[in-house]
Write a protein that holds these residues in place. Structure first.
Motif, PDB file in Angstrom:
ATOM      1  N   LYS A 159       0.845  -1.194   0.000  1.00 58.83           N
ATOM      2  CA  LYS A 159       0.000   0.000   0.000  1.00 58.83           C
ATOM      3  C   LYS A 159       0.875   1.237   0.000  1.00 58.83           C
ATOM      4  N   LEU A 160       0.595   2.158  -0.927  1.00 60.43           N
ATOM      5  CA  LEU A 160       1.336   3.414  -1.033  1.00 60.43           C
ATOM      6  C   LEU A 160       0.362   4.576  -0.913  1.00 60.43           C
ATOM      7  N   ASP A 161       0.749   5.561  -0.125  1.00 61.42           N
ATOM      8  CA  ASP A 161      -0.081   6.758   0.079  1.00 61.42           C
ATOM      9  C   ASP A 161       0.758   8.004  -0.152  1.00 61.42           C
ATOM     10  N   ARG A 162       0.142   8.973  -0.793  1.00 69.27           N
ATOM     11  CA  ARG A 162       0.770  10.286  -0.952  1.00 69.27           C
ATOM     12  C   ARG A 162      -0.262  11.352  -0.598  1.00 69.27           C
ATOM     13  N   LYS A 163       0.018  12.111   0.473  1.00 68.33           N
ATOM     14  CA  LYS A 163      -0.907  13.128   0.937  1.00 68.33           C
ATOM     15  C   LYS A 163      -0.321  14.503   0.693  1.00 68.33           C
ATOM     16  N   GLY A 164      -1.028  15.286  -0.105  1.00 69.29           N
ATOM     17  CA  GLY A 164      -0.642  16.661  -0.354  1.00 69.29           C
ATOM     18  C   GLY A 164      -1.555  17.614   0.390  1.00 69.29           C
ATOM     19  N   ILE A 165      -1.629  18.848  -0.070  1.00 73.63           N
ATOM     20  CA  ILE A 165      -2.472  19.844   0.578  1.00 73.63           C
ATOM     21  C   ILE A 165      -3.939  19.602   0.247  1.00 73.63           C
ATOM     22  N   ASP A 166      -4.257  19.408  -1.025  1.00 75.26           N
ATOM     23  CA  ASP A 166      -5.627  19.147  -1.454  1.00 75.26           C
ATOM     24  C   ASP A 166      -5.808  17.738  -2.007  1.00 75.26           C
ATOM     25  N   TRP A 167      -4.746  17.162  -2.569  1.00 78.93           N
ATOM     26  CA  TRP A 167      -4.843  15.864  -3.211  1.00 78.93           C
ATOM     27  C   TRP A 167      -4.307  14.765  -2.310  1.00 78.93           C
ATOM     28  N   GLU A 168      -4.907  13.580  -2.448  1.00 83.99           N
ATOM     29  CA  GLU A 168      -4.435  12.371  -1.775  1.00 83.99           C
ATOM     30  C   GLU A 168      -4.518  11.214  -2.767  1.00 83.99           C
ATOM     31  N   HIS A 169      -3.437  10.440  -2.866  1.00 84.74           N
ATOM     32  CA  HIS A 169      -3.373   9.327  -3.809  1.00 84.74           C
ATOM     33  C   HIS A 169      -3.085   8.039  -3.049  1.00 84.74           C
ATOM     34  N   THR A 170      -3.800   6.966  -3.411  1.00 87.06           N
ATOM     35  CA  THR A 170      -3.615   5.663  -2.770  1.00 87.06           C
ATOM     36  C   THR A 170      -3.493   4.591  -3.840  1.00 87.06           C
ATOM     37  N   VAL A 171      -2.417   3.803  -3.731  1.00 84.45           N
ATOM     38  CA  VAL A 171      -2.189   2.664  -4.628  1.00 84.45           C
ATOM     39  C   VAL A 171      -2.140   1.408  -3.766  1.00 84.45           C
ATOM     40  N   LEU A 172      -2.895   0.372  -4.169  1.00 81.32           N
ATOM     41  CA  LEU A 172      -2.966  -0.863  -3.387  1.00 81.32           C
ATOM     42  C   LEU A 172      -2.791  -2.060  -4.306  1.00 81.32           C
ATOM     43  N   LEU A 173      -1.856  -2.937  -3.937  1.00 81.85           N
ATOM     44  CA  LEU A 173      -1.625  -4.201  -4.636  1.00 81.85           C
ATOM     45  C   LEU A 173      -1.742  -5.332  -3.616  1.00 81.85           C
ATOM     46  N   TYR A 189      -5.647 -11.988  -7.269  1.00 82.87           N
ATOM     47  CA  TYR A 189      -4.822 -10.791  -7.399  1.00 82.87           C
ATOM     48  C   TYR A 189      -5.737  -9.568  -7.470  1.00 82.87           C
ATOM     49  N   GLY A 190      -5.231  -8.483  -6.967  1.00 77.41           N
ATOM     50  CA  GLY A 190      -5.994  -7.239  -7.012  1.00 77.41           C
ATOM     51  C   GLY A 190      -5.081  -6.034  -7.071  1.00 77.41           C
ATOM     52  N   ALA A 191      -5.566  -4.982  -7.705  1.00 72.72           N
ATOM     53  CA  ALA A 191      -4.827  -3.718  -7.797  1.00 72.72           C
ATOM     54  C   ALA A 191      -5.839  -2.578  -7.903  1.00 72.72           C
ATOM     55  N   SER A 192      -5.511  -1.465  -7.277  1.00 71.33           N
ATOM     56  CA  SER A 192      -6.417  -0.317  -7.343  1.00 71.33           C
ATOM     57  C   SER A 192      -5.631   0.977  -7.196  1.00 71.33           C
ATOM     58  N   TYR A 193      -6.194   2.005  -7.796  1.00 70.67           N
ATOM     59  CA  TYR A 193      -5.638   3.361  -7.659  1.00 70.67           C
ATOM     60  C   TYR A 193      -6.797   4.303  -7.398  1.00 70.67           C
ATOM     61  N   PHE A 203     -15.977  17.503   2.679  1.00 68.30           N
ATOM     62  CA  PHE A 203     -16.376  16.886   1.419  1.00 68.30           C
ATOM     63  C   PHE A 203     -15.175  16.747   0.485  1.00 68.30           C
ATOM     64  N   PHE A 204     -15.200  15.710  -0.346  1.00 66.02           N
ATOM     65  CA  PHE A 204     -14.145  15.494  -1.329  1.00 66.02           C
ATOM     66  C   PHE A 204     -14.713  14.722  -2.511  1.00 66.02           C
ATOM     67  N   THR A 205     -14.044  14.831  -3.618  1.00 69.34           N
ATOM     68  CA  THR A 205     -14.371  14.024  -4.786  1.00 69.34           C
ATOM     69  C   THR A 205     -13.326  12.925  -4.919  1.00 69.34           C
ATOM     70  N   TYR A 206     -13.704  11.831  -5.556  1.00 67.55           N
ATOM     71  CA  TYR A 206     -12.784  10.710  -5.673  1.00 67.55           C
ATOM     72  C   TYR A 206     -12.953  10.047  -7.035  1.00 67.55           C
ATOM     73  N   GLY A 207     -11.952   9.292  -7.377  1.00 66.40           N
ATOM     74  CA  GLY A 207     -12.001   8.406  -8.539  1.00 66.40           C
ATOM     75  C   GLY A 207     -11.396   7.073  -8.138  1.00 66.40           C
ATOM     76  N   ARG A 208     -11.824   5.997  -8.778  1.00 64.02           N
ATOM     77  CA  ARG A 208     -11.297   4.671  -8.418  1.00 64.02           C
ATOM     78  C   ARG A 208     -11.193   3.803  -9.668  1.00 64.02           C
ATOM     79  N   LEU A 209      -9.989   3.297  -9.883  1.00 70.87           N
ATOM     80  CA  LEU A 209      -9.719   2.332 -10.954  1.00 70.87           C
ATOM     81  C   LEU A 209      -9.256   1.045 -10.291  1.00 70.87           C
ATOM     82  N   GLN A 210      -9.944  -0.065 -10.591  1.00 68.40           N
ATOM     83  CA  GLN A 210      -9.695  -1.302  -9.857  1.00 68.40           C
ATOM     84  C   GLN A 210      -9.615  -2.489 -10.811  1.00 68.40           C
ATOM     85  N   TYR A 211      -8.710  -3.420 -10.477  1.00 68.00           N
ATOM     86  CA  TYR A 211      -8.557  -4.667 -11.245  1.00 68.00           C
ATOM     87  C   TYR A 211      -8.613  -5.843 -10.283  1.00 68.00           C
ATOM     88  N   GLU A 212      -9.319  -6.928 -10.693  1.00 68.44           N
ATOM     89  CA  GLU A 212      -9.443  -8.134  -9.883  1.00 68.44           C
ATOM     90  C   GLU A 212      -9.238  -9.366 -10.762  1.00 68.44           C
TER      91      GLU A 212
END
Length: 343
Positions: A159-173, A189-193, A203-212
């Motif tokens: 699991k990788l996380d990057r937290k900025g001021i407004d943006w946050e990114h999460t990668v999971l394998l 197997y699974g992967a997501s961003y 409140f926040f907006t999000y996007g999710r790309l996932q593979y299974e």
């Protein structure tokens, strides 16, 4: 020879010589009344000009109490300082102004230092590159599955996380694998961003790309794309809870059934609670609800710190498909025990 005056002549002369206002001997004698004594008046000498000035220190806090407050400030312990100040105010009420002044001065210095560090950290984040600010966790362990299979195997996750001021990114394998007598009995197997962008008021907006990929459950490949709105219900020092909801599209290649693309609604929540310095409880869950097939997942974890950057993790996951391929069970469960290293 001299002649004596006659007795009658002496009497007449004495009567004529007496004062006219003389009081008769028969009248009573009236004494004078004394007036009351007035206030005592003392004539003091005038003050010396100029008036002499003697330098003297103002009243101050006793040395032992002041030493205790200074020691708490030196240790930079806010809780200890609050306790010492509380006792000092109760025992030294006449010096409360000086006690409060010492406490306020410490809190002001602490607030200024925190504000300075915050400004420096914000500036560092703004000037950071794309490959900076990442933090991660590596998990390796074993699992036991029930449902479509009942066996032991190996598990791993990154699991990788990057937290900025407004943006946050999460990668999971993640991966689960088990081979018995030369035959693969578990392969998942699974992967997501997932990116998040903070709006305001939680409140926040999000996007999710996932593979299974889960051939045991009849899924050869599945791709999911979703986006929507989220809200941080709780954001405390030791507890966080966020929820998300939005439309999703999924493209699935089944092992035996035909390929299909479906629209669904994604809902999820993410909860973590730091019970104390070494114990942490996590809970994530998600659901893809569609007209033909729906998927529900849940992952409960308990983490215990054993050393700096290293902890043990016990977790239990459930995956449920409402319309699985023919020959596959609807529900799979996995119990995992692993070591987690943070970096």
């Amino acid at each position: 020879m001299t002649k004596r005056p006659p007795v009658l002549a002496i009497f007449i002369l004495s009567a004529l010589a007496a004062p006219a206002q003389a009081q008769a001997p028969d009248e009573p004698v009236v004494s004078e009344v004394e007036e009351p004594v007035g206030p005592l008046r003392v004539e003091a000498p005038p003050f010396i000009d100029p008036v002499p000035f003697i330098a003297a220190e103002p009243p101050s806090l006793s040395r032992p109490v002041k030493a205790m407050i200074e020691e708490a400030i030196r240790r930079d312990d806010s809780e200890m300082l609050a306790a010492v100040v509380k006792v000092a105010l109760a025992t030294q009420p006449y010096d409360k102004a000086e006690i409060r002044a010492m406490q306020r001065a410490y809190l002001d210095r602490k607030a200024q230092a925190l504000a300075q560090r915050t400004r420096e950290e914000t500036e560092r984040i703004r000037n950071s590159g794309v490959l900076e600010l990442w933090a991660g966790q590596l998990e390796l362990g074993a699992f036991r599955s029930t449902g479509n299979t009942s066996n032991f195997g190996f598990t791993g996750a990154l699991k990788l996380d990057r937290k900025g001021i407004d943006w946050e990114h999460t990668v999971l394998l993640n991966a689960d694998y088990q081979k018995d007598s030369g035959k693969i009995t578990r392969e998942k197997y699974g992967a997501s961003y997932q990116p998040r962008y903070t709006l305001r008021d939680g409140f926040f907006t999000y996007g999710r790309l996932q593979y299974e990929k889960n051939r045991i459950q009849g899924i050869d490949d599945r791709y999911s794309l979703s986006g929507g709105l989220g809200y941080r219900v709780l954001k405390r020092r030791n507890m966080n809870l966020s929820v998300e909801a939005g439309p999703a599209v999924r493209h699935t290649d089944f092992v035996t059934d035909p390929t299909e693309t479906t629209w669904s609604v994604l809902t999820s929540f993410d909860f973590d609670w730091k019970v104390n310095g070494t114990l942490k409880l996590t809970q994530t869950a998600s659901s893809y609800v569609g007209s033909d097939d729906s998927t529900f997942t849940s992952l409960t974890g308990l983490e215990v710190g054993v050393a700096k950057g290293l902890k043990t993790r016990m977790s239990y996951s459930i995956a449920h498909e409402t319309s699985p391929p023919i020959g596959a069970l609807k529900t799979d469960t996995i119990s995992r025990f692993s070591l987690v290293y943070g970096f």
